[in-house]
Motif scaffolding. Structure first.
Motif, short mmCIF file in Angstrom:
data_model
loop_
_atom_site.label_atom_id
_atom_site.label_comp_id
_atom_site.label_asym_id
_atom_site.label_seq_id
_atom_site.Cartn_x
_atom_site.Cartn_y
_atom_site.Cartn_z
N TYR A 1 0.84 -1.20 0.00
CA TYR A 1 0.00 0.00 0.00
C TYR A 1 0.87 1.25 0.00
CZ TYR A 1 -4.41 -2.50 0.99
OH TYR A 1 -5.54 -3.29 0.94
N ALA A 2 1.91 1.25 0.81
CA ALA A 2 2.81 2.41 0.85
C ALA A 2 3.43 2.66 -0.52
CB ALA A 2 3.88 2.20 1.91
N THR A 3 3.71 1.59 -1.25
CA THR A 3 4.34 1.72 -2.57
C THR A 3 3.41 2.44 -3.54
OG1 THR A 3 5.65 -0.23 -2.13
CG2 THR A 3 5.45 0.43 -4.43
N TYR A 4 2.11 2.24 -3.42
CA TYR A 4 1.16 2.98 -4.25
C TYR A 4 1.33 4.49 -4.04
CZ TYR A 4 -1.81 -1.00 -5.66
OH TYR A 4 -2.31 -2.14 -6.22
N ALA A 5 1.79 4.89 -2.87
CA ALA A 5 1.89 6.31 -2.52
C ALA A 5 3.06 7.02 -3.22
CB ALA A 5 1.99 6.48 -1.00
N HIS A 6 3.83 6.31 -4.03
CA HIS A 6 4.79 6.99 -4.91
C HIS A 6 4.01 7.94 -5.83
CE1 HIS A 6 8.70 5.29 -4.00
NE2 HIS A 6 8.19 4.07 -4.02
N GLU B 1 4.35 -13.20 -4.48
CA GLU B 1 4.63 -13.66 -3.12
C GLU B 1 4.04 -12.71 -2.08
OE1 GLU B 1 8.67 -13.47 -1.43
OE2 GLU B 1 9.25 -12.32 -3.19
N TYR B 2 3.98 -11.41 -2.38
CA TYR B 2 3.43 -10.45 -1.43
C TYR B 2 1.94 -10.72 -1.23
CZ TYR B 2 2.73 -6.23 1.25
OH TYR B 2 2.45 -5.36 2.27
N CYS B 3 1.19 -10.78 -2.31
CA CYS B 3 -0.26 -10.95 -2.20
C CYS B 3 -0.62 -12.35 -1.69
CB CYS B 3 -0.93 -10.65 -3.53
SG CYS B 3 -0.77 -8.90 -4.00
N LEU B 4 0.18 -13.35 -2.02
CA LEU B 4 -0.07 -14.68 -1.47
C LEU B 4 0.10 -14.67 0.05
CD1 LEU B 4 1.61 -16.92 -4.16
CD2 LEU B 4 -0.84 -16.83 -3.59
N TYR C 1 0.98 -7.02 -10.08
CA TYR C 1 1.93 -6.41 -11.01
C TYR C 1 2.79 -5.36 -10.31
CZ TYR C 1 -0.31 -8.48 -15.18
OH TYR C 1 -0.80 -9.32 -16.14
N LEU C 2 2.18 -4.58 -9.41
CA LEU C 2 2.97 -3.57 -8.70
C LEU C 2 4.08 -4.24 -7.89
CD1 LEU C 2 3.46 -0.60 -8.05
CD2 LEU C 2 1.87 -0.85 -6.12
N HIS C 3 3.74 -5.33 -7.21
CA HIS C 3 4.79 -6.02 -6.46
C HIS C 3 5.79 -6.68 -7.41
CE1 HIS C 3 6.86 -9.07 -4.05
NE2 HIS C 3 6.94 -8.03 -3.23
N GLY C 4 5.30 -7.25 -8.50
CA GLY C 4 6.21 -7.88 -9.45
C GLY C 4 7.27 -6.93 -9.98
N VAL D 1 9.02 -4.84 -3.43
CA VAL D 1 9.18 -4.31 -2.08
C VAL D 1 9.10 -5.47 -1.08
CG1 VAL D 1 8.34 -2.00 -2.66
CG2 VAL D 1 6.72 -3.73 -1.85
N PRO D 2 9.72 -5.31 0.09
CA PRO D 2 9.73 -6.41 1.07
C PRO D 2 8.31 -6.81 1.50
CG PRO D 2 11.31 -4.70 1.69
CD PRO D 2 10.49 -4.16 0.54
N VAL D 3 8.14 -8.11 1.66
CA VAL D 3 6.87 -8.67 2.13
C VAL D 3 6.84 -8.51 3.64
CG1 VAL D 3 5.43 -10.74 2.27
CG2 VAL D 3 6.83 -10.30 0.21
N ASP D 4 5.77 -7.88 4.15
CA ASP D 4 5.67 -7.65 5.59
C ASP D 4 4.52 -8.44 6.22
OD1 ASP D 4 3.88 -6.05 4.22
OD2 ASP D 4 4.40 -4.20 5.24
N PHE D 5 4.23 -9.59 5.64
CA PHE D 5 3.29 -10.58 6.19
C PHE D 5 4.06 -11.89 6.29
CE2 PHE D 5 0.49 -7.48 4.24
CZ PHE D 5 -0.59 -7.42 5.11
#
Length: 182
Positions: free
Chosen positions: A34-39, A76-79, A160-163, A167-171
């Motif tokens: 979510y923070a990455t969207y804030a770019h 991997e982030y969304c999973l 796609y944004l994570h791909g 960014v690091p996965v925080d879950f």
């Protein structure tokens, strides 16, 4: 490959700072993706509006779609995030793995939903007629079909944004599907 930093509250626009504050109070933290969207000054608010929009799908159905699509897109982030959310919505670890694989032996309706979601994602919006017919025969409506496609688009955006950004996965990490079904 370019390195993408996760924006902090201090580095984002005023509008995004307010969103960060809302996320912090609601979730206890601002997820890195979510923070990455804030770019972008607009993307975070736009994405959250889409993601939180009203839908005819139930919460468990939404998580089933999120898991199936994120698996196809190998995010991997969304999973990781949707494994945690899937558990919060009552799915067991075994059911989550099945949903990621595009099936649900424990629920015929969810089975049709994840098969449809997987087929739409793999075939870039062109599932076979039998998959679509099975989706409708399972009790889903044309409204549900449209809402499922919107949800697939929503999840694909994050995948796609994570791909791209990695960014690091925080879950907590989701188990690799291949290891489980090997």
């Amino acid at each position: 490959m370019a390195t993408f930093q996760v924006p902090t509250r201090a580095t984002v626009s005023e509008a995004n700072q307010a969103i960060f504050d809302n996320l912090e109070s609601g979730l206890g933290f601002v997820p890195n993706l979510y923070a990455t969207y804030a770019h972008s000054k607009n993307a975070l608010g736009n994405y959250l509006a889409l993601s939180n929009a009203k839908t005819s799908l139930k919460a468990k159905e939404r998580e089933a779609v999120n898991l199936a699509v994120s698996q196809v897109n190998e995010c991997e982030y969304c999973l990781a995030a949707h494994t945690a959310l899937g558990k919060m919505n009552g799915f067991t670890d075994e059911q989550i793995l099945e949903l990621r694989a595009g099936r649900a032996s424990f629920d015929a309706k969810l089975d049709a939903l994840v098969a449809f979601s997987r087929a739409v994602t793999i075939n870039r919006g062109k599932p076979t007629a039998d998959v679509t017919d099975a989706f409708l025969a399972a009790g889903f409506t044309q409204e549900n079909l449209v809402d499922t496609i919107v949800l697939i688009g929503d999840k694909t955006i994050s995948n796609y944004l994570h791909g791209v950004t990695q960014v690091p996965v925080d879950f907590p990490a989701a188990p690799a599907l291949e290891e489980v079904y090997a």
